[in-house]
Design an enzyme around this catalytic site. Structure first.
Site, PDB file in Angstrom:
ATOM      1  N   ASP A 528       0.715  -1.132  -0.047  1.00 15.11           N
ATOM      2  CA  ASP A 528       0.059  -0.057  -0.095  1.00 15.11           C
ATOM      3  C   ASP A 528       0.864   1.225  -0.030  1.00 15.11           C
ATOM      4  O   ASP A 528       2.012   1.166   0.550  1.00 15.11           O
ATOM      5  CB  ASP A 528      -0.609  -0.056   1.243  1.00 15.11           C
ATOM      6  CG  ASP A 528      -1.641   1.371   1.398  1.00 15.11           C
ATOM      7  OD1 ASP A 528      -2.456   1.618   0.325  1.00 15.11           O
ATOM      8  OD2 ASP A 528      -1.408   1.957   2.376  1.00 15.11           O
ATOM      9  N   ASP A 728      -1.462  -0.657   6.173  1.00 13.95           N
ATOM     10  CA  ASP A 728      -1.701  -0.329   7.453  1.00 13.95           C
ATOM     11  C   ASP A 728      -3.253   0.352   8.013  1.00 13.95           C
ATOM     12  O   ASP A 728      -3.573   0.628   8.861  1.00 13.95           O
ATOM     13  CB  ASP A 728      -0.876   0.884   7.698  1.00 13.95           C
ATOM     14  CG  ASP A 728      -1.249   2.201   7.031  1.00 13.95           C
ATOM     15  OD1 ASP A 728      -1.753   2.202   5.911  1.00 13.95           O
ATOM     16  OD2 ASP A 728      -1.280   3.431   7.648  1.00 13.95           O
ATOM     17  N   ASP A 732      -7.003  -1.843   3.576  1.00 16.62           N
ATOM     18  CA  ASP A 732      -6.322  -2.850   3.324  1.00 16.62           C
ATOM     19  C   ASP A 732      -6.462  -4.285   3.802  1.00 16.62           C
ATOM     20  O   ASP A 732      -5.875  -5.126   3.416  1.00 16.62           O
ATOM     21  CB  ASP A 732      -4.830  -2.536   3.862  1.00 16.62           C
ATOM     22  CG  ASP A 732      -4.043  -1.163   3.291  1.00 16.62           C
ATOM     23  OD1 ASP A 732      -4.530  -0.951   2.066  1.00 16.62           O
ATOM     24  OD2 ASP A 732      -3.558  -0.356   4.079  1.00 16.62           O
TER      25      ASP A 732
END
Length: 851
Positions: A528, A728, A732
């Site tokens: 990410d 995080d 996600d």
């Protein structure tokens, strides 16, 4: 009398617990300061004598409490009609309370069902020193080889016979007590076995037999000592071997019990009734006995158990070190007064003072003071972090040079430190997929060994040299003793235990053993952007002056206009000005233009800050130079704002989400290890490509939803890739769950960490390289252990059966077999302990390879 010691209608009050006591009836009393105090029980008296001032300084009577036996004090007898909810502290009428629970022999009352639920889940979190029961040995214990085995209190596993480990680790537990007890037992066994060896082996060593007139007495002495060694010293082995038959899970101790039991029984019968044996086995009317073999086997196996247990205890040192980070007490501030209270008495919302040099007791937010805090236990970084009002503090970190006051937000099992300990303990008890091979072998291993022992006995009895029966017995006992399923069973779990603890020390938390094993196979890393590659919050990137106005003046004017705003971009400008030491000036005549910007008067100048639309409304052309500069900054992924002063465009300010320090180096390391790097982000393509260019990431998927992220991961897996996903945020979580290995950044959301198999406490990308290196070393270590265990048994069992006798005339003694068996388990544990020394520093630093 007055205060807490005033007489009541029924007598005096116990100064410790406040319970009403009849001085004429209680046998418990003590003299202090020329006065006699009476107590409800011995425990209250002992606590009073230990520190009477603790119970005599209170200006008024304590509230309802409990007596030293844990029973609720009669409310009427102390003149009170309420009890205190142990969770929220609210006064509750026990007669009208609908919510109650029993714990430690006492009834607790609650104001609501929610308080009762929280108490029932973890009562120890809400009981202070006076309320909490003493630590009980009746804790839950489990087997490191068979985590499904659980029982109250210590003992032995019914499946493998190993000593059970406590399910919940405790810093106060004396893990060495059992080791010391086993060492004492071994010492006694050595003292008893040495005379047996002297009596049995003396003639062979000196070449001079004992006089015949002594033979009878010496035989009885040898039998007596050997019986004590085998029946007392070997009692744990017989007990474990017998228990293994109930679930039909024969183990190492089944073989030891069979071997030593047969040797002792044979020798006793030979001593008492030699006429039952054929003449070929008798010499001068006596039959050869093997008391020394049985005794030495028990002694050597005890030695092996002691060495193994001592080594296994070292695998828990990482957990005990983590547990030791939490202080035992905290300084609570109540009504302006500061009191030292047990850590278990701290509640959410309490104000706690942390002095210089003290450890932070719970997770919370600083409300007063400023200091530097050593967070090395979380981050591994030695440099202390500056903390002031509003900053978060974590339990176990060390306050350095100033005094801080914090408001407790997470206490007990909710603190980050407690969660780390729980996660490591869970990982240590889990089973790796590699363990399945050992489990399948162990299921038929012991029956196969018994079958080999029977075949060896039969072969020697029919084909061996004289005395055949003696040789047959030696071969059968040697086969039973040398086979070691314990080494096979320990091969995987002992490595997992050590690796989990080592990872925790380096800020890498594995949820289970499967995650450790799976991570080493990963060939694709999906990342990410926000919060993983970048810091996840905007920061001042660049200030560009377009005229004569100095850069610092531009920044001061922009910060003055934005200081009252809570917008992330505004906070970035104000924070950037503060970091550069630029004074933030007051602004007047402030006006806000929704979606465009702000304007006002600052230090005698008319200033405006906003986007191109605001400049158009104010009648200021953008100009080619400004447009080119803005396009350059946007190409780098920044958000651009224009600063106008007194009707003239004076400069630009760029704000961007900064790339985390160390991220480029970490990605270079991962690429060198052969990982394919993929970036997923919900951000726009321009910003995503800008970040990708800086980090040299070629494969980018932008503008993707949470479902799209999971779909990309699934597509990569269908292509045959082994995928790890690092993120995080809540968005996600689906991709983390879909990946072969989900990696959560510790600075992220709880949802992300719940969905991941690996958590990086500090949230640095470089920790992925450390985690992968530890995973690879652990899998190598497990394979080494399994190889050694298989090789040991493949070689040892045929040797014990006598396969070399026809070629070399070599017969393996049962005593040598016992020593080899003990050392096999110790060697497996020692090999696993090498993981504790594995360097897990910066990934770019050269590290020592284990294996």
């Amino acid at each position: 009398m007055s205060g807490c010691h005033a007489s009541t209608a029924t007598g005096e009050r116990d100064p410790v617990c406040g319970m009403a006591v009849d001085p004429a009836r209680t046998p418990y009393h003590a003299e202090h300061a020329q006065r006699t105090y009476h107590f409800c029980g011995a425990r209250c008296r002992e606590r009073f004598l230990a520190s009477p001032r603790d119970y005599l300084e209170a200006p008024s009577a304590p509230g309802p409490s409990s007596c030293c036996h844990g029973h609720a004090a009669p409310l009427a007898s102390v003149g009170a009609h309420t009890a205190r909810d142990p969770v929220c502290g609210m006064d509750v009428d026990p007669h009208a309370a609908r919510h109650r629970a029993e714990h430690a022999g006492r009834t607790w009352y609650f104001c609501s069902a929610r308080c009762r639920e929280r108490f029932v889940v973890a009562p120890e979190d809400f009981l202070g020193e006076r309320d909490a029961p003493a630590a009980s040995p009746e804790a839950i214990y489990t087997c490191p080889m068979h985590p499904e085995v659980r029982q109250v209190g210590p003992g032995d596993c019914p499946k493998c016979g190993m000593a059970l480990e406590p399910l919940a680790p405790s810093a106060a537990a004396d893990g060495d007590a059992e080791v010391r007890a086993l060492a004492r037992r071994f010492g006694w066994l050595v003292a008893l076995t040495l005379p047996i060896l002297v009596l049995a082996m003396g003639p062979h060593l000196t070449g001079r037999p004992w006089p015949m007139r002594w033979a009878g007495a010496l035989g009885w002495i040898e039998a007596l000592l050997a019986s004590v060694v085998v029946l007392w010293g070997g009692a744990p082995f017989f007990r474990r071997g017998w228990r293994s038959l109930a679930p039909w899970s024969p183990n190492m101790y089944t073989l030891i019990a069979l071997g030593t039991g047969v040797a002792l029984l044979y020798s006793v019968v030979a001593l008492l009734a030699p006429g039952l044996f054929p003449a070929s086995l008798r010499s001068h009317g006596r039959v050869g006995v093997y008391f020394e073999s049985a005794a030495v086997i028990v002694t050597l196996v005890t030695l092996g158990d002691w060495l193994e247990l001592r080594a296994r205890r070292r695998t828990g040192e990482a957990l005990k070190a983590l547990l030791g980070l939490a202080p035992k007490t905290a300084h609570r501030i109540e009504h302006g007064q500061e009191h030292e209270v047990p850590l278990a008495a701290v509640r959410m919302g309490d104000l706690l003072r942390v002095r210089p040099g003290e450890k932070v007791p719970v997770d919370g937010v600083a409300t007063d003071g400023q200091s530097h805090v050593d967070e090395a236990m979380l981050t591994g970084e030695p440099m202390p972090v500056a903390k002031t009002v509003g900053d978060r503090l974590t339990a176990g970190t060390v306050n350095q040079d100033g005094t801080l006051v914090l408001r407790a937000e997470k206490v007990g099992g909710e603190t980050l430190l407690a969660q780390i300990v729980a996660l490591v303990a869970q990982a240590q008890r889990s089973r790796a997929p590699l363990q399945r091979l050992a489990d399948r072998v162990a299921a038929w291993f012991v029956p196969a060994v018994v079958a080999v022992a029977v075949l060896a006995f039969a072969a020697w009895a029919m084909l061996g040299p004289q005395p055949r029966l003696a040789h047959a017995l030696i071969a059968a006992v040697s086969v039973l003793i040398i086979a070691c399923p314990c080494a096979l069973g320990l091969a995987t779990p002992i490595s997992i235990m050590v690796a989990s603890g080592r990872g925790a020390q380096a800020g890498v938390l594995f949820r289970d053993a499967a995650a450790i094993e799976a991570l080493h196979r990963v060939d694709t890393l999906v990342l990410d952007k926000t919060g993983t590659l970048t810091e996840g919050r905007p920061a001042l990137r660049e200030v560009v002056a377009l005229g004569d106005l100095p850069r610092e003046r531009l920044l001061a004017l922009a910060a003055a206009l934005e200081q009252a705003s809570e917008h992330p971009l505004a906070r970035a400008i104000v924070s950037g000005a503060s970091d550069e030491g630029v004074a933030v000036l007051p602004a007047t005549g402030f006006r806000s233009y929704a979606g465009r910007g702000v304007r006002g008067q600052v230090d005698g100048s008319e200033a405006a800050l906003g986007n191109a639309r605001l400049l158009e409304e104010l009648g200021m052309p953008l100009g080619d130079t400004a447009a080119q500069q803005a396009e350059r900054l946007r190409g780098d992924g920044a958000t651009v704002m224009f600063v106008a002063v007194d009707g003239t465009l004076a400069g630009l300010i760029a704000v961007a989400d900064r790339i985390k320090p160390g991220t480029p180096a970490a990605l270079d390391t991962l690429r060198r290890e052969g990982l394919r790097i993929v970036m997923l982000t919900g951000d726009n393509a321009t910003t995503a490509q800008a970040v990708a260019r800086q980090l040299r990431i070629e494969e980018v998927h932008a503008d993707v939803s949470p479902a799209d992220k999971a779909a990309v991961v699934e597509r990569l897996k269908r292509e045959g890739r082994r995928v790890a996903m690092a993120g995080d945020g809540i968005n996600d979580a689906p991709a983390l769950a879909a990946a072969d290995v989900g990696i959560a950044m510790g600075s992220g959301t709880d949802v992300a960490m719940e969905s991941a198999q690996v958590t990086l406490v500090k949230g640095e990308l470089s920790a992925i390289a450390r985690a992968r290196g530890l995973s690879q070393a652990t899998v190598r270590n497990i394979r080494q252990n399994l190889f050694f265990a298989f090789l040991y048994n493949a070689v040892g069992v045929p040797l014990a059966a006598g396969v070399l006798y026809p070629l070399l005339g070599v017969v393996l003694s049962p005593m040598v077999a016992a020593l080899a068996m003990s050392l096999s388990s110790v060697s497996v544990v020692s090999n696993a302990l090498r993981l504790r020394r594995m360097p897990l520093g910066h990934p770019s630093a050269p590290g020592k390879r284990l294996g």
